[in-house]
Structures are given as structure tokens and as C-alpha cells.
Design a protein around this motif. Structure first.
Motif, PDB file in Angstrom:
ATOM      1  N   GLU A   1       0.821  -1.215   0.000  1.00  0.00           N
ATOM      2  CA  GLU A   1       0.000   0.000   0.000  1.00  0.00           C
ATOM      3  C   GLU A   1       0.856   1.267   0.000  1.00  0.00           C
ATOM      4  O   GLU A   1       0.559   2.230  -0.718  1.00  0.00           O
ATOM      5  CB  GLU A   1      -0.977  -0.004   1.178  1.00  0.00           C
ATOM      6  CG  GLU A   1      -2.077  -1.042   1.007  1.00  0.00           C
ATOM      7  CD  GLU A   1      -3.004  -1.130   2.211  1.00  0.00           C
ATOM      8  OE1 GLU A   1      -2.614  -0.680   3.309  1.00  0.00           O
ATOM      9  OE2 GLU A   1      -4.112  -1.659   2.035  1.00  0.00           O
TER      10      GLU A   1
ATOM     11  N   TYR B   1       2.374   1.637  -3.429  1.00  0.00           N
ATOM     12  CA  TYR B   1       1.360   2.164  -4.359  1.00  0.00           C
ATOM     13  C   TYR B   1       1.245   3.681  -4.220  1.00  0.00           C
ATOM     14  O   TYR B   1       1.234   4.405  -5.222  1.00  0.00           O
ATOM     15  CB  TYR B   1       0.016   1.484  -4.088  1.00  0.00           C
ATOM     16  CG  TYR B   1      -1.109   2.012  -4.939  1.00  0.00           C
ATOM     17  CD1 TYR B   1      -1.232   1.636  -6.266  1.00  0.00           C
ATOM     18  CD2 TYR B   1      -2.049   2.895  -4.414  1.00  0.00           C
ATOM     19  CE1 TYR B   1      -2.266   2.132  -7.059  1.00  0.00           C
ATOM     20  CE2 TYR B   1      -3.080   3.395  -5.199  1.00  0.00           C
ATOM     21  CZ  TYR B   1      -3.180   3.005  -6.516  1.00  0.00           C
ATOM     22  OH  TYR B   1      -4.201   3.500  -7.299  1.00  0.00           O
TER      23      TYR B   1
ATOM     24  N   ASN C   1       4.209   5.365  -5.757  1.00  0.00           N
ATOM     25  CA  ASN C   1       4.111   5.333  -7.211  1.00  0.00           C
ATOM     26  C   ASN C   1       3.198   6.449  -7.715  1.00  0.00           C
ATOM     27  O   ASN C   1       3.505   7.108  -8.708  1.00  0.00           O
ATOM     28  CB  ASN C   1       3.591   3.971  -7.691  1.00  0.00           C
ATOM     29  CG  ASN C   1       4.592   2.854  -7.486  1.00  0.00           C
ATOM     30  OD1 ASN C   1       5.765   3.093  -7.221  1.00  0.00           O
ATOM     31  ND2 ASN C   1       4.123   1.632  -7.589  1.00  0.00           N
TER      32      ASN C   1
ATOM     33  N   SER D   1      -1.938   5.079 -11.233  1.00  0.00           N
ATOM     34  CA  SER D   1      -3.109   4.563 -10.506  1.00  0.00           C
ATOM     35  C   SER D   1      -3.748   3.405 -11.256  1.00  0.00           C
ATOM     36  O   SER D   1      -4.467   2.601 -10.656  1.00  0.00           O
ATOM     37  CB  SER D   1      -4.138   5.675 -10.288  1.00  0.00           C
ATOM     38  OG  SER D   1      -4.665   6.102 -11.538  1.00  0.00           O
TER      39      SER D   1
ATOM     40  N   SER E   1      -3.139  -1.216  -9.921  1.00  0.00           N
ATOM     41  CA  SER E   1      -3.838  -1.227  -8.630  1.00  0.00           C
ATOM     42  C   SER E   1      -2.943  -1.663  -7.466  1.00  0.00           C
ATOM     43  O   SER E   1      -1.910  -2.302  -7.670  1.00  0.00           O
ATOM     44  CB  SER E   1      -5.038  -2.172  -8.707  1.00  0.00           C
ATOM     45  OG  SER E   1      -4.588  -3.520  -8.704  1.00  0.00           O
ATOM     46  N   PRO E   2      -3.373  -1.351  -6.239  1.00  0.00           N
ATOM     47  CA  PRO E   2      -2.624  -1.830  -5.068  1.00  0.00           C
ATOM     48  C   PRO E   2      -2.448  -3.346  -5.081  1.00  0.00           C
ATOM     49  O   PRO E   2      -1.380  -3.854  -4.715  1.00  0.00           O
ATOM     50  CB  PRO E   2      -3.482  -1.375  -3.887  1.00  0.00           C
ATOM     51  CG  PRO E   2      -4.214  -0.178  -4.385  1.00  0.00           C
ATOM     52  CD  PRO E   2      -4.487  -0.478  -5.839  1.00  0.00           C
TER      53      PRO E   2
ATOM     54  N   VAL F   1       0.301  -4.198  -7.411  1.00  0.00           N
ATOM     55  CA  VAL F   1       1.586  -3.882  -6.792  1.00  0.00           C
ATOM     56  C   VAL F   1       1.973  -5.001  -5.823  1.00  0.00           C
ATOM     57  O   VAL F   1       3.119  -5.458  -5.807  1.00  0.00           O
ATOM     58  CB  VAL F   1       1.542  -2.515  -6.068  1.00  0.00           C
ATOM     59  CG1 VAL F   1       2.806  -2.282  -5.251  1.00  0.00           C
ATOM     60  CG2 VAL F   1       1.331  -1.385  -7.071  1.00  0.00           C
TER      61      VAL F   1
END
Length: 144
Positions: free
Chosen positions: A12, A15, A18, A26, A29-30, A33
Motif C-alpha cells: 500500500e 502504491y 508510485n 493509478s 492497482s494496489p 503492486v
């Protein structure tokens, strides 16, 4: 401040970093990742070091062996970011030193990276840490 290897549970914070680097990221997605971290940790020789401050990842550096048919192996810096709120505290230098030490331990002969032409502050950072500009080049991409 702690520098350590990435853990899957860091996804998280990674993310969010990033997105700070580029809001267009975006689209990755988490959960993607998280799966990419799992893949890097279990299936590749890549390394990711993270900087953790008060339980949150505030920066990371991703290195990968760069193996070619024309030179000794070096470490390629694939991505390197320190949160804007944490810059100026030596975190970037510590992350870079960690990756360089990892590279030397493996017998690699140097470091390599590409950096956008407009990132002048980043250029100064690398020059300050002993890096030199080898060449200017174009980056070609073909998406499919």
C-alpha cells in the motif's frame, strides 16, 4: 529511519509512492503492486530496499542485475523515489548506498540508470553521489 528489504505487506505504501511519482500509475492497482512485489521477491534476482519512518515506507529503490553480451554485469536502477515530504533528510543517499553495497557484494562492476532530461534536481543528486553522464539517448516504446 530504517533501511530494509521490501516486504509484501509494504504494497500500500509503495502504491502511494508510485502515485506521487506519477498519478497515471493509478491504473496499476494496489493488488497488482502486491503481486508484483511477491513476484520480485520470489522469482527474480532483483532487490528492492525501502526506507521506513514511523512505520511507513517513505522511499524505495529497485535494482536489477543488468546482464549483457558486451560488458560485465552491473546493477540497473529501475525505480527510485523518496516521498517529497521526506526529501532532504539523507534518505535517498542511504537507499542508494544500500543498493550499491548489495551490488558490490555480488561482484557486479557498477551501477547504471536512466533519468528523464527534465529532472535536473535528480541529475544533481546522482552527480553528487559520484555518477557521471555517459550519453544522451531517446527512449522508444511500443505498447501492445
Amino acid at each position: 529511519m530504517e533501511i530494509r528489504k521490501i516486504e509484501i505487506s509494504d504494497f500500500e505504501d509503495i502504491y502511494k509512492l508510485n502515485l506521487e511519482l506519477n498519478p497515471k500509475l493509478s491504473e496499476f492497482s494496489p493488488e497488482q503492486v502486491k503481486e508484483r512485489i511477491r513476484f520480485l521477491v520470489t522469482k527474480t534476482e532483483d532487490i528492492v530496499f525501502v526506507a521506513v519512518d514511523e512505520g511507513a515506507v517513505v522511499g524505495y529503490i529497485h535494482g536489477s542485475p543488468y546482464v549483457s553480451l558486451f560488458s560485465e554485469t552491473v546493477t540497473l536502477i529501475k525505480l527510485f523515489i523518496v516521498s517529497a515530504s521526506a526529501r532532504g533528510q539523507g534518505i535517498g543517499g542511504r537507499l542508494l548506498e544500500s543498493l550499491e553495497a548489495w551490488s558490490k557484494e555480488r561482484g557486479y562492476t557498477g551501477m547504471r540508470l536512466n533519468c528523464r532530461a527534465d529532472r535536473l534536481d535528480t541529475h544533481r543528486f546522482y552527480l553528487k553521489h559520484g555518477y557521471v553522464v555517459k550519453k544522451d539517448q531517446k527512449n522508444f516504446v511500443k505498447d501492445y
